[in-house]
Design an enzyme around this catalytic site. Structure first.
Site: not given
Ligand code: PCA
Length: 178
Positions: A15, A12-13, A89
């Protein structure tokens, strides 16, 4: 990739496609399985270094669910790539926790529910971080390119993310002087 060994991961971020850490998912070790969103409202806030944190649910036992169904993408990730994601992470350092989450994958007639895993704020700091960010009023449904433009990559940080989280929590936002 041996599909029976793949783990479904909801991102959700940073990635997501086009975001700074996507290259980790772009190889043959992970395959895109669709756009998705959390099947239930959830809490997503932006912490230090413009890093996004999806909170475990319920974030606070006495509070309601989150404000938005959070959008993201679903990937089938090989065991090898999952190790790299866990390292990014900081799951071994207590930064994020990789936890079960139900997501709705877009497509054909309204979507289908899938059990996936996602990197959530560690329960050790999740509630304090959420409060420091401003609680419900600070929740967003989507980590956007504007957020990513302010993202500071691990190699450019003055300190580790967990340390930065604790400093952030310990320092309330400065209020304008009277
Ligand atoms: N990376 C992971 C978790 C938060 C982030 O920036 C993601 O994109 O889901």
């Amino acid at each position: 990739m041996e599909s029976e060994e793949a783990t479904m991961v909801f991102v959700y971020g940073t990635l997501k496609r086009g975001f700074p850490n996507h290259p980790l998912l772009a190889g043959a070790a992970a395959s895109f399985a669709g756009n998705a969103s959390t099947s239930a409202p959830a809490s997503l806030v932006i912490g230090p270094y413009s890093v996004p944190f999806l909170l475990p649910s319920p974030r606070i036992a006495s509070s309601g669910p989150g404000s938005h169904r959070v959008s993201g993408e679903l990937y089938a990730v090989s065991p090898h790539a999952l190790v790299d994601l866990d390292t990014l992470e900081g799951t071994h350092l207590g930064v994020y926790e990789r936890r079960r989450i139900t997501v709705l994958v877009e497509g054909g007639g309204g979507g289908r529910e899938v059990e996936a895993e996602a990197y959530l704020a560690n329960t050790s700091y999740a509630e304090a971080l959420w409060l420091r960010c401003g609680g419900e009023a600070a929740e967003i449904g989507d980590y956007t390119m504007d957020h990513a433009a302010r993202y500071v990559a691990p190699t450019h940080r003055a300190s580790g993310l967990l340390h930065a989280i604790h400093i952030f929590i310990a320092n309330p936002p400065t209020s304008p002087s009277p």
